[in-house]
Write a protein that holds these residues in place. Sequence first.
Motif, mmCIF file in Angstrom:
data_model
loop_
_atom_site.group_PDB
_atom_site.id
_atom_site.type_symbol
_atom_site.label_atom_id
_atom_site.label_comp_id
_atom_site.label_asym_id
_atom_site.label_seq_id
_atom_site.Cartn_x
_atom_site.Cartn_y
_atom_site.Cartn_z
ATOM 1 N N ALA A 289 0.365 -1.127 -0.540
ATOM 2 C CA ALA A 289 -0.344 -0.113 -0.080
ATOM 3 C C ALA A 289 0.697 1.008 -0.172
ATOM 4 N N ARG A 290 2.150 1.674 0.940
ATOM 5 C CA ARG A 290 2.347 2.631 0.767
ATOM 6 C C ARG A 290 4.215 2.099 -0.294
ATOM 7 N N GLY A 291 3.802 1.241 -0.842
ATOM 8 C CA GLY A 291 4.373 1.602 -2.379
ATOM 9 C C GLY A 291 5.964 0.592 -2.301
ATOM 10 N N THR A 292 6.461 0.295 -1.060
ATOM 11 C CA THR A 292 7.639 0.096 -0.759
ATOM 12 C C THR A 292 7.946 -1.270 -0.503
ATOM 13 N N LEU A 293 6.673 -2.745 -1.144
ATOM 14 C CA LEU A 293 7.334 -3.885 -1.775
ATOM 15 C C LEU A 293 7.734 -4.061 -2.835
ATOM 16 N N PHE A 294 9.130 -5.257 -2.785
ATOM 17 C CA PHE A 294 9.619 -5.660 -3.315
ATOM 18 C C PHE A 294 8.116 -6.379 -5.183
ATOM 19 N N LEU A 295 8.117 -6.146 -5.911
ATOM 20 C CA LEU A 295 7.622 -6.251 -6.950
ATOM 21 C C LEU A 295 8.801 -6.120 -8.655
ATOM 22 N N PRO A 296 7.601 -7.077 -9.227
ATOM 23 C CA PRO A 296 8.217 -6.921 -10.627
ATOM 24 C C PRO A 296 8.267 -6.023 -11.506
ATOM 25 N N ASP A 297 7.776 -4.937 -10.658
ATOM 26 C CA ASP A 297 8.024 -3.306 -12.086
ATOM 27 C C ASP A 297 8.031 -2.735 -10.296
ATOM 28 N N GLN A 298 8.720 -2.980 -9.247
ATOM 29 C CA GLN A 298 9.393 -2.126 -8.874
ATOM 30 C C GLN A 298 10.455 -2.445 -7.420
ATOM 31 N N GLN A 299 12.044 -3.151 -8.728
ATOM 32 C CA GLN A 299 12.879 -3.500 -8.127
ATOM 33 C C GLN A 299 13.614 -2.534 -6.831
ATOM 34 N N ASN A 300 13.249 -1.551 -6.708
ATOM 35 C CA ASN A 300 13.723 -0.695 -5.167
ATOM 36 C C ASN A 300 12.914 -1.454 -4.233
ATOM 37 N N GLY A 301 12.129 -1.818 -4.441
ATOM 38 C CA GLY A 301 11.589 -2.637 -3.320
ATOM 39 C C GLY A 301 11.578 -3.114 -2.225
ATOM 40 N N GLN A 302 11.402 -3.412 -1.034
ATOM 41 C CA GLN A 302 12.166 -4.020 0.442
ATOM 42 C C GLN A 302 11.285 -5.584 0.345
ATOM 43 N N ILE A 303 12.403 -6.734 -0.219
ATOM 44 C CA ILE A 303 11.527 -7.911 0.265
ATOM 45 C C ILE A 303 11.463 -8.566 2.320
ATOM 46 N N PRO A 304 10.695 -8.593 2.422
ATOM 47 C CA PRO A 304 10.389 -9.408 3.540
ATOM 48 C C PRO A 304 10.533 -9.911 4.651
ATOM 49 N N GLY A 305 11.459 -9.947 5.021
ATOM 50 C CA GLY A 305 12.621 -11.284 6.168
ATOM 51 C C GLY A 305 12.087 -11.290 7.515
ATOM 52 N N GLU A 306 12.588 -11.966 8.066
ATOM 53 C CA GLU A 306 12.371 -12.684 8.907
ATOM 54 C C GLU A 306 13.706 -13.577 10.048
ATOM 55 N N MET A 307 13.775 -13.020 11.586
ATOM 56 C CA MET A 307 15.215 -13.702 11.450
ATOM 57 C C MET A 307 15.635 -13.456 13.324
ATOM 58 N N GLY A 308 16.399 -13.952 13.571
ATOM 59 C CA GLY A 308 16.893 -14.026 15.061
ATOM 60 C C GLY A 308 18.221 -13.951 14.953
ATOM 61 N N ALA A 309 18.901 -13.144 16.620
ATOM 62 C CA ALA A 309 20.313 -13.113 16.130
ATOM 63 C C ALA A 309 20.689 -12.842 17.589
ATOM 64 N N ALA A 310 21.692 -13.460 17.900
ATOM 65 C CA ALA A 310 22.121 -13.618 20.121
ATOM 66 C C ALA A 310 23.507 -13.167 20.035
ATOM 67 N N VAL A 311 24.069 -12.020 20.454
ATOM 68 C CA VAL A 311 25.378 -11.923 20.412
ATOM 69 C C VAL A 311 25.483 -11.829 22.484
ATOM 70 N N LEU A 312 26.884 -12.600 22.943
ATOM 71 C CA LEU A 312 26.568 -12.368 24.672
ATOM 72 C C LEU A 312 27.905 -11.167 24.227
ATOM 73 N N LEU A 313 28.096 -10.947 25.061
ATOM 74 C CA LEU A 313 29.356 -8.741 25.439
ATOM 75 C C LEU A 313 29.966 -9.493 26.348
ATOM 76 N N ALA A 314 31.432 -9.314 26.765
ATOM 77 C CA ALA A 314 31.948 -8.572 28.438
ATOM 78 C C ALA A 314 32.707 -8.323 27.788
ATOM 79 N N ALA A 315 33.546 -7.251 28.816
ATOM 80 C CA ALA A 315 34.274 -6.692 29.065
ATOM 81 C C ALA A 315 35.361 -7.068 28.311
ATOM 82 N N PRO A 316 36.198 -6.846 27.905
ATOM 83 C CA PRO A 316 37.611 -7.414 27.070
ATOM 84 C C PRO A 316 38.439 -8.070 28.789
ATOM 85 N N SER A 317 38.299 -7.821 29.577
ATOM 86 C CA SER A 317 39.594 -8.657 30.811
ATOM 87 C C SER A 317 38.950 -9.229 31.392
ATOM 88 N N LEU A 318 37.423 -8.999 31.562
ATOM 89 C CA LEU A 318 36.079 -10.258 31.696
ATOM 90 C C LEU A 318 36.144 -11.390 30.924
#
Length: 467
Positions: A289-318
């Motif tokens: 509806a807002r013109g942002t979906l990827f279509l054959p005649d709208q190559q600059n649109g976006q492709i809906p996706g899904e995903m998950g990610a996790a990163v465990l962070l700490a101070a370098p010394s720890l």
Amino acid sequence: MVMLIVRYAALFLITGIVIWALVLGWWQSNDHSPSPGESALYLLALPIALFGGFVFLNAFIKNMRTPSAPPQTAPESSTSAIDPTALASEAGLRRRQLAVLANSIYAPGSVDAAGFLDVVREGKTPQPDKQLKDDDGFPAFVARIAEVDDLSNAEHLTSYDDVAEWPNGFVRNMAILEQVLIGILPDTLSLIDTDKASDVFLRIVWITDAKLDKTQLERAHAWLMTHHFSGIASGRLDLVIEMADDDIALPMRINQLCDLTPDATEGAVTLLLATASNVSEVTLRQWQARGTLFLPDQQNGQIPGEMGAAVLLAAPSLATQLSDEKPILVSRPNAQARDKSADAGGRISADLCTRLCEELLSLFERTPDQLGALVTDSDHRASRQAEALGVITEDFTHIEPTQDFLALGTAAGTAPPASALLMLACATELSREKDGPVLALSVQHPTRRAAMLLMPAPDPVSSPPSE
């Protein structure tokens, strides 16, 4: 000086000849007999005016091109208002890094970062979906995680809450989150349950694209505490759920962690989680509806996706205390907004992204030829590809565009805020694989850009043996 006079004289002569030829030809063609005033004006004043105008304009342009000499300043005295200690402190803040202890992903085509990098290198892209169709009845291009089944997930969660009241896509969010936790929780618990980490605090931040009200946030919080974190003493962890719909939320959260005082980072590890799912009929209709979906005649649109990610962070010394493996260090994000939206059309400049990356390399005393790879959340859109690819100049001699420039969005579609954390997880694996620096660059947002530099931690300095 003589040559300059000769050039100007020749130029004046040529100007006069051209003007005389044009004026006399014009008079002759019109059978015109000029008066003495006209002759003086056209045959004398006009050439002089044109020649003089050129000389003044040329001098003005040369003056503009010549940089003015910087003002001479007196040598700084010992009573200068600039505090060297403050300058050193600011530089230290900019150079702050966090160590990546572990990561986990759940994305289309792979359940680990190394496998997803192979998916991108093989050039696999989202395909027409069997379930979702656009307004014209054609299958929409969607980056779906095939293993996520809405019905079975709803049955799994129904005993705890009424999933019918949850926002669009949140059931798939929860299913993706569970798989990400399955991948990272064993490593997390093994690190913080050892004797040397008996008093380490676990900070958990889950960022989701779902729009949750206060009651739904409380229920999701309670569900996670009951089903995944019940084995950790309540005084040793803190769980926060945040909502965001752009890829800058994750870099900014890392920036906030870098701002924490040493006391707050040395005794805690942070588990960053991010999930997103745009794989739904509702999202598809909204985007089209807002013109942002990827279509054959709208190559600059976006492709809906899904995903998950996790990163465990700490101070370098720890991190050095908790793990025997040499960690990968991630820099504080270098972020700034573009003056012009990348969706505005026209030529897309890579100047901002180039500067952000060059500043990071300079800050950590790395040269472009040492860089092993560039990872970006860029998708198929030419505007985003141009920005990210524009960073790779002839100075990046080790970068092979087909293997070391990895645009993750081309395989994963659009799924903020999770795509930024997926980028960080993949950059971590690449830095370990290359055993060297890797740049991670976020370009999905219309204006906001963020770059991070990842590199293996330096080898510990061994002390000389005592005699």
